[in-house]
Motif scaffolding. Sequence first.
Motif, PDB file in Angstrom:
ATOM      1  N   ASP A 327       0.823  -1.215   0.000  1.00 50.67           N
ATOM      2  CA  ASP A 327       0.000   0.000   0.000  1.00 50.67           C
ATOM      3  C   ASP A 327       0.855   1.263   0.000  1.00 50.67           C
ATOM      4  N   ILE A 328       2.046   1.198   0.618  1.00 50.94           N
ATOM      5  CA  ILE A 328       2.960   2.348   0.576  1.00 50.94           C
ATOM      6  C   ILE A 328       3.453   2.551  -0.861  1.00 50.94           C
ATOM      7  N   TYR A 329       3.675   1.444  -1.575  1.00 48.73           N
ATOM      8  CA  TYR A 329       4.069   1.535  -2.988  1.00 48.73           C
ATOM      9  C   TYR A 329       3.012   2.324  -3.765  1.00 48.73           C
ATOM     10  N   VAL A 330       1.745   1.977  -3.572  1.00 47.60           N
ATOM     11  CA  VAL A 330       0.649   2.648  -4.288  1.00 47.60           C
ATOM     12  C   VAL A 330       0.601   4.128  -3.909  1.00 47.60           C
ATOM     13  N   HIS A 331       0.804   4.413  -2.612  1.00 48.02           N
ATOM     14  CA  HIS A 331       0.787   5.802  -2.156  1.00 48.02           C
ATOM     15  C   HIS A 331       1.948   6.587  -2.785  1.00 48.02           C
ATOM     16  N   ARG A 332       3.126   5.961  -2.864  1.00 47.68           N
ATOM     17  CA  ARG A 332       4.298   6.611  -3.472  1.00 47.68           C
ATOM     18  C   ARG A 332       4.035   6.980  -4.931  1.00 47.68           C
ATOM     19  N   ILE A 333       3.605   5.973  -5.711  1.00 49.55           N
ATOM     20  CA  ILE A 333       3.489   6.218  -7.157  1.00 49.55           C
ATOM     21  C   ILE A 333       2.327   7.159  -7.478  1.00 49.55           C
ATOM     22  N   GLY A 334       1.389   7.304  -6.525  1.00 48.26           N
ATOM     23  CA  GLY A 334       0.263   8.218  -6.727  1.00 48.26           C
ATOM     24  C   GLY A 334       0.652   9.679  -6.772  1.00 48.26           C
ATOM     25  N   ARG A 335       1.923   9.955  -6.564  1.00 49.34           N
ATOM     26  CA  ARG A 335       2.392  11.346  -6.643  1.00 49.34           C
ATOM     27  C   ARG A 335       2.646  11.786  -8.078  1.00 49.34           C
ATOM     28  N   THR A 336       2.596  10.832  -9.006  1.00 45.98           N
ATOM     29  CA  THR A 336       2.691  11.188 -10.423  1.00 45.98           C
ATOM     30  C   THR A 336       1.376  10.818 -11.095  1.00 45.98           C
ATOM     31  N   GLY A 337       1.195  11.239 -12.346  1.00 41.06           N
ATOM     32  CA  GLY A 337      -0.038  10.930 -13.065  1.00 41.06           C
ATOM     33  C   GLY A 337      -1.249  11.577 -12.436  1.00 41.06           C
ATOM     34  N   ARG A 338      -1.122  12.843 -12.043  1.00 44.84           N
ATOM     35  CA  ARG A 338      -2.214  13.505 -11.341  1.00 44.84           C
ATOM     36  C   ARG A 338      -2.950  14.476 -12.241  1.00 44.84           C
ATOM     37  N   ALA A 339      -4.183  14.760 -11.833  1.00 44.15           N
ATOM     38  CA  ALA A 339      -5.040  15.725 -12.539  1.00 44.15           C
ATOM     39  C   ALA A 339      -5.101  15.424 -14.033  1.00 44.15           C
ATOM     40  N   GLY A 340      -5.217  14.133 -14.363  1.00 45.78           N
ATOM     41  CA  GLY A 340      -5.384  13.734 -15.759  1.00 45.78           C
ATOM     42  C   GLY A 340      -4.107  13.605 -16.559  1.00 45.78           C
ATOM     43  N   LYS A 341      -2.965  13.901 -15.953  1.00 46.03           N
ATOM     44  CA  LYS A 341      -1.694  13.810 -16.682  1.00 46.03           C
ATOM     45  C   LYS A 341      -1.141  12.387 -16.637  1.00 46.03           C
ATOM     46  N   LYS A 342      -0.233  12.090 -17.560  1.00 43.10           N
ATOM     47  CA  LYS A 342       0.435  10.795 -17.544  1.00 43.10           C
ATOM     48  C   LYS A 342       1.639  10.869 -16.613  1.00 43.10           C
ATOM     49  N   GLY A 343       1.956   9.754 -15.988  1.00 38.78           N
ATOM     50  CA  GLY A 343       3.114   9.695 -15.097  1.00 38.78           C
ATOM     51  C   GLY A 343       3.828   8.364 -15.261  1.00 38.78           C
ATOM     52  N   THR A 344       4.999   8.285 -14.681  1.00 38.30           N
ATOM     53  CA  THR A 344       5.803   7.065 -14.782  1.00 38.30           C
ATOM     54  C   THR A 344       6.338   6.687 -13.409  1.00 38.30           C
ATOM     55  N   ALA A 345       6.236   5.398 -13.087  1.00 37.21           N
ATOM     56  CA  ALA A 345       6.794   4.887 -11.835  1.00 37.21           C
ATOM     57  C   ALA A 345       7.769   3.762 -12.177  1.00 37.21           C
ATOM     58  N   VAL A 346       9.022   3.913 -11.718  1.00 39.89           N
ATOM     59  CA  VAL A 346      10.068   2.932 -12.021  1.00 39.89           C
ATOM     60  C   VAL A 346      10.637   2.386 -10.710  1.00 39.89           C
ATOM     61  N   SER A 347      10.774   1.066 -10.628  1.00 41.32           N
ATOM     62  CA  SER A 347      11.340   0.441  -9.426  1.00 41.32           C
ATOM     63  C   SER A 347      12.653  -0.257  -9.779  1.00 41.32           C
ATOM     64  N   LEU A 348      13.652  -0.081  -8.909  1.00 38.77           N
ATOM     65  CA  LEU A 348      14.949  -0.740  -9.077  1.00 38.77           C
ATOM     66  C   LEU A 348      14.993  -1.917  -8.117  1.00 38.77           C
ATOM     67  N   ILE A 349      15.077  -3.124  -8.659  1.00 36.73           N
ATOM     68  CA  ILE A 349      14.837  -4.347  -7.885  1.00 36.73           C
ATOM     69  C   ILE A 349      16.102  -5.181  -7.728  1.00 36.73           C
ATOM     70  N   GLU A 350      16.497  -5.403  -6.480  1.00 34.27           N
ATOM     71  CA  GLU A 350      17.587  -6.330  -6.174  1.00 34.27           C
ATOM     72  C   GLU A 350      16.979  -7.682  -5.781  1.00 34.27           C
ATOM     73  N   ALA A 351      17.831  -8.690  -5.637  1.00 36.97           N
ATOM     74  CA  ALA A 351      17.351 -10.045  -5.318  1.00 36.97           C
ATOM     75  C   ALA A 351      16.503 -10.073  -4.055  1.00 36.97           C
ATOM     76  N   HIS A 352      16.910  -9.296  -3.036  1.00 35.95           N
ATOM     77  CA  HIS A 352      16.177  -9.326  -1.759  1.00 35.95           C
ATOM     78  C   HIS A 352      14.805  -8.644  -1.835  1.00 35.95           C
ATOM     79  N   ASP A 353      14.505  -7.988  -2.979  1.00 43.95           N
ATOM     80  CA  ASP A 353      13.205  -7.323  -3.140  1.00 43.95           C
ATOM     81  C   ASP A 353      12.138  -8.257  -3.731  1.00 43.95           C
ATOM     82  N   ALA A 354      12.512  -9.504  -3.998  1.00 45.68           N
ATOM     83  CA  ALA A 354      11.591 -10.427  -4.682  1.00 45.68           C
ATOM     84  C   ALA A 354      10.265 -10.573  -3.943  1.00 45.68           C
ATOM     85  N   GLU A 355      10.328 -10.674  -2.623  1.00 47.58           N
ATOM     86  CA  GLU A 355       9.099 -10.893  -1.848  1.00 47.58           C
ATOM     87  C   GLU A 355       8.161  -9.702  -1.925  1.00 47.58           C
ATOM     88  N   ILE A 356       8.693  -8.486  -1.690  1.00 48.04           N
ATOM     89  CA  ILE A 356       7.822  -7.304  -1.718  1.00 48.04           C
ATOM     90  C   ILE A 356       7.332  -7.041  -3.140  1.00 48.04           C
TER      91      ILE A 356
END
Length: 405
Positions: A327-356
């Motif tokens: 849910d924090i991920y969703v809250h974070r990325i919600g800071r872009t793509g606002r008021a009808g504009k397009k936005g981009t959310a990019v995540s940098l993933i290491e091996a230990h991030d597999a679970e999340i």
Amino acid sequence: MQFTEFDLDSKLITAIGKMGFENATSIQQLAIPEALTGRDILASAPTGTGKTAAFLIPAIQYLMDFPRRDPGFARVLIMTPTRELAYQIHEQCNLLAEGTNLKIGVVTGGINYGSHKEIFEKNNDILIATPGRLMEYLETENFHAENVELLILDEADRMLDMGFRKEMLKICEQATNRRQCFLFSATLEGEHVEKFAERILNEPIKLEATPSRKEKGKIHQWLHLADNYDHKVELLAALLNSEEVTKAVVFVKTRERLEKLVGELFAKGIKTTWLRGEMPQDKRMTAMASFHSGKTNILVATDVAARGIDVNDISHVINFDMPRTADIYVHRIGRTGRAGKKGTAVSLIEAHDAEILGKVERYTDQKLKRRVIEGLEPKHKEAKAPKKKKDPAKIKAKKKAKKKK
């Protein structure tokens, strides 16, 4: 629906027009007419869909319809969870109240106690405040809430999540003479917001805005696999140097990581501003002013420090570190793509991030696209999320159910 179709004063219509607004958003169309009739309101609308104007416009109209007779404290009190949100509401309120003689004050923590003395000594029509600091002024009798006629709780769900329930209830109890109360929340899911609303609202109308596609905007999401920390820094630098990034928020998990990353980006010639926890208010305001104005187009922040960031033209959110929960991920990325504009959310993933990552993909019900940057391809294959251990009790129950059949 245009703002001219509401029963609003011409000065208010002029101010709205100067701000570049002509058509009301879905939450404004629902809330403004109901608010003008004097009803209590329980409303939900996603951030970035015009929620602030939905309560400020009827509040200002109310003060214009019923001018102040006697000197005193604030007649409209707006409570909001963070300093940044308080100052953003203050800024929007000043623009909407242009052409009126309304006095608007803001009171938050992070500023020396007592420095708000002037706000309380002079007539004040609208006060925007964070609950913790306002409570201090109430307890020392520097502020009295008996004059409050309209009480507005903005982002009530976040105030409750941040542990302000006791302060919110106390302030609501003190505002004994209020005629009307609005409670706005990003979501009405879960019981805590509605249960709290039952205690403070009087026969409210419940409004849940469904933003149109034009209001919603679209967030493109993808990820880059990273072998290690240094590889992540190289990927981040490549992303930030791309032409598509016009304004970006980069999330890290700790203050220590933030300081290290800001130093490494600086060494690569990438100028950033930053927000971290326990930062003096004047420095926070300077950092946000730099980011707002475009003087710096990259903001590095921790989750705690980033509470309350409300900037409309963020093109990219980059998760340098993944958050603790989906849910924090969703809250974070919600800071872009606002008021009808397009936005981009990019995540940098290491091996230990597999679970999340697995949790995020299940929570958002979509698999994030895997992308590579030429010359920075990962050397290692993607780690798989650990399989959930089966609950023995559930297995037993299933077997019993089968036997009964």
